[in-house]
Design a protein around this motif. Sequence first.
Motif, short mmCIF file in Angstrom:
data_model
loop_
_atom_site.label_atom_id
_atom_site.label_comp_id
_atom_site.label_asym_id
_atom_site.label_seq_id
_atom_site.Cartn_x
_atom_site.Cartn_y
_atom_site.Cartn_z
N LEU A 201 9.70 104.43 100.67
CA LEU A 201 8.67 104.00 101.61
C LEU A 201 8.73 104.75 102.94
O LEU A 201 7.72 105.24 103.44
CB LEU A 201 8.78 102.49 101.86
CG LEU A 201 7.75 101.88 102.80
CD1 LEU A 201 6.35 102.06 102.23
CD2 LEU A 201 8.06 100.42 103.01
N ALA A 202 9.92 104.89 103.51
CA ALA A 202 10.04 105.56 104.81
C ALA A 202 9.63 107.02 104.70
O ALA A 202 8.92 107.53 105.57
CB ALA A 202 11.47 105.44 105.34
N GLY A 203 10.04 107.70 103.67
CA GLY A 203 9.68 109.10 103.48
C GLY A 203 8.19 109.29 103.25
O GLY A 203 7.58 110.23 103.77
N ILE A 204 7.60 108.39 102.48
CA ILE A 204 6.16 108.45 102.23
C ILE A 204 5.40 108.24 103.54
O ILE A 204 4.45 108.96 103.84
CB ILE A 204 5.75 107.40 101.17
CG1 ILE A 204 6.35 107.78 99.80
CG2 ILE A 204 4.23 107.27 101.08
CD1 ILE A 204 6.26 106.68 98.76
N ALA A 205 5.86 107.25 104.32
CA ALA A 205 5.20 106.99 105.61
C ALA A 205 5.37 108.17 106.56
O ALA A 205 4.43 108.55 107.27
CB ALA A 205 5.76 105.71 106.23
N ALA A 206 6.56 108.78 106.58
CA ALA A 206 6.80 109.93 107.46
C ALA A 206 5.91 111.11 107.05
O ALA A 206 5.34 111.78 107.91
CB ALA A 206 8.28 110.33 107.41
N ASP A 207 5.79 111.34 105.75
CA ASP A 207 4.92 112.41 105.26
C ASP A 207 3.46 112.14 105.63
O ASP A 207 2.73 113.04 106.04
CB ASP A 207 5.08 112.55 103.75
CG ASP A 207 4.42 113.80 103.23
OD1 ASP A 207 4.67 114.89 103.78
OD2 ASP A 207 3.65 113.69 102.26
N GLN B 106 -1.40 113.10 109.65
CA GLN B 106 -2.38 112.53 110.57
C GLN B 106 -2.81 113.61 111.57
O GLN B 106 -2.00 114.39 112.05
CB GLN B 106 -1.79 111.34 111.34
CG GLN B 106 -1.53 110.13 110.48
CD GLN B 106 -2.82 109.48 110.01
OE1 GLN B 106 -3.74 109.26 110.77
NE2 GLN B 106 -2.85 109.17 108.72
N CYS B 107 -4.07 113.62 111.87
CA CYS B 107 -4.66 114.52 112.86
C CYS B 107 -4.59 116.00 112.47
O CYS B 107 -4.74 116.87 113.32
CB CYS B 107 -4.02 114.32 114.25
SG CYS B 107 -4.18 112.64 114.85
N THR B 108 -4.32 116.31 111.23
CA THR B 108 -4.37 117.71 110.80
C THR B 108 -5.79 118.01 110.35
O THR B 108 -6.59 117.11 110.09
CB THR B 108 -3.38 117.99 109.65
OG1 THR B 108 -3.67 117.13 108.55
CG2 THR B 108 -1.94 117.79 110.11
N CYS C 259 -7.86 111.11 112.37
CA CYS C 259 -6.89 111.03 113.46
C CYS C 259 -7.12 109.70 114.18
O CYS C 259 -7.95 109.61 115.08
CB CYS C 259 -7.07 112.21 114.42
SG CYS C 259 -5.80 112.27 115.70
N LYS C 260 -6.40 108.69 113.77
CA LYS C 260 -6.57 107.37 114.36
C LYS C 260 -5.24 106.92 114.95
O LYS C 260 -4.22 106.90 114.26
CB LYS C 260 -7.04 106.37 113.31
CG LYS C 260 -8.42 106.71 112.77
CD LYS C 260 -8.88 105.70 111.76
CE LYS C 260 -10.27 106.11 111.26
NZ LYS C 260 -10.65 105.45 110.06
N ASP C 261 -5.29 106.55 116.22
CA ASP C 261 -4.07 106.08 116.88
C ASP C 261 -3.50 104.86 116.19
O ASP C 261 -2.28 104.74 116.07
CB ASP C 261 -4.34 105.79 118.36
CG ASP C 261 -4.52 107.05 119.19
OD1 ASP C 261 -4.02 108.12 118.76
OD2 ASP C 261 -5.17 106.97 120.25
N LEU D 210 2.18 103.63 111.18
CA LEU D 210 3.15 104.43 110.43
C LEU D 210 4.46 104.57 111.20
O LEU D 210 5.54 104.46 110.63
CB LEU D 210 2.57 105.81 110.10
CG LEU D 210 1.47 105.81 109.05
CD1 LEU D 210 0.73 107.14 109.04
CD2 LEU D 210 2.05 105.51 107.67
N LYS D 211 4.37 104.82 112.51
CA LYS D 211 5.58 104.92 113.34
C LYS D 211 6.36 103.61 113.32
O LYS D 211 7.59 103.61 113.24
CB LYS D 211 5.21 105.29 114.77
CG LYS D 211 4.76 106.73 114.93
CD LYS D 211 4.32 107.01 116.37
CE LYS D 211 3.77 108.41 116.51
NZ LYS D 211 3.25 108.66 117.88
#
Length: 100
Positions: free
Chosen positions: A48-54, A59-61, A66-68, A74-75
């Motif tokens: 889960l943590a790795g998926i969320a980090a990926d 985001q914003c690429t 790109c949503k705050d 995710l953070k």
Amino acid sequence: HDLGNRALYKEAKWQEVEQDKMWKALHHIMDIKRDLVIRTKDYLTRHLAGIAADNLKGQCTKGHSCKDASKNALKKLIAGYNTSSIMITTAAPVVQNVTS
């Protein structure tokens, strides 16, 4: 008190039977197998943590939203991820025989 325990056992047994019927129907109709669902859930939970980090990296690429709110969620998920506090339950509920 024994009557209440027997009622709980009966309800748990009924739920087990119904759940088994559901899994059989899912397999027959949609070829969804219980063991693969369990393995997928285990994988997603462990990673889960790795998926969320990926996901956060994406985001914003270019070509992605790109949503705050999404970035913050995710953070928060990554920061709060603590494997010792997550209980992974993958087996079917165990029904114990309750007798008087």
